[in-house]
Design a protein around this motif. Structure first.
Motif, PDB file in Angstrom:
ATOM      1  N   TYR A  53       0.819  -1.212   0.000  1.00  0.00           N
ATOM      2  CA  TYR A  53       0.000   0.000   0.000  1.00  0.00           C
ATOM      3  C   TYR A  53       0.856   1.266   0.000  1.00  0.00           C
ATOM      4  N   THR A  57       0.362   4.678  -2.473  1.00  0.00           N
ATOM      5  CA  THR A  57       0.078   6.019  -1.952  1.00  0.00           C
ATOM      6  C   THR A  57       1.242   6.985  -2.176  1.00  0.00           C
ATOM      7  N   PHE A  61      -0.601  11.241  -4.114  1.00  0.00           N
ATOM      8  CA  PHE A  61      -1.768  10.683  -3.423  1.00  0.00           C
ATOM      9  C   PHE A  61      -2.230  11.591  -2.279  1.00  0.00           C
ATOM     10  N   TRP A  62      -1.337  11.868  -1.323  1.00  0.00           N
ATOM     11  CA  TRP A  62      -1.718  12.607  -0.126  1.00  0.00           C
ATOM     12  C   TRP A  62      -2.010  14.075  -0.425  1.00  0.00           C
TER      13      TRP A  62
END
Length: 199
Positions: A53, A57, A61-62
């Motif tokens: 994962y 991410t 992503f964030w």
């Protein structure tokens, strides 16, 4: 250049530093390290693609998620100011309110405004400050804030126009400000450096 000015601005704003640091640690430790890890591990039992994962991410992503949270906080801030009027309308539509008369109705409206202001202070519901802090975090964690169109348009541009306006002179170069018609996805070239000059 703008990120450097953002760091300089932060160095003079201890409250913002502390809040952004708390948000960043919560994202890293609680959300990424615990919550999302647990979710991914559970899903990996059925789908092995979830086992890595961290890679899924990576990149933008964030910062994509933080941009949308900042945008939602802006909308909440705008809607928040309308709450006393909505409540007033609901209260005054009640059958009992028909007998109140103009003095009680005016007092109701004023009291609701004061109550809401007090509740927001007690609850820490300063959506504008929260949006600013989320924008700062998005810029700081983005691998390429100038090249990521959404971060540039939804975080850098508002920060330059508001929090950093004392630190940065901005010529309103449409290419640098990422006009609304431009693509939503990050990538591509960054802002024209000559559009921003430090004071």
């Amino acid at each position: 250049m703008v990120v450097a000015e953002l760091v300089a601005w932060l160095s003079e704003n201890k409250v913002e530093i502390d809040q952004v640091e708390r948000l960043g640690e919560a994202l890293r430790e609680d959300i990424f390290g615990k919550e999302l890890r647990g979710f991914a591990e559970e899903r990996a039992r059925r789908d092995p693609d979830f086992s890595d994962y961290g890679r899924a991410t990576a990149g933008h992503f964030w910062c994509d998620l933080l941009v949308e949270i900042a945008n939602a906080l802006d909308q909440a801030d705008q809607v928040s100011d309308k709450v006393p009027a909505w409540v007033k309308d609901s209260v005054l539509e009640h059958d009992d309110a028909k007998k109140w008369g103009p003095v009680r109705c005016a007092l109701t409206e004023a009291a609701l405004g004061f109550l809401w202001k007090g509740f927001k202070a007690l609850l820490g519901a300063d959506f504008g400050a929260a949006a600013l802090q989320v924008r700062v975090l998005a810029v700081l964690i983005c691998p390429d804030p100038g090249g990521h169109t959404r971060v540039a348009r939804c975080c850098l541009r508002p920060l330059v126009k508001e929090a950093l306006k004392e630190y940065v002179d901005v010529e309103l170069n449409p290419e640098w400000l990422w006009p609304e018609g431009r693509s939503e996805r990050g990538g591509g070239s960054g802002p024209a450096g000559e559009a921003v000059t430090a004071r």
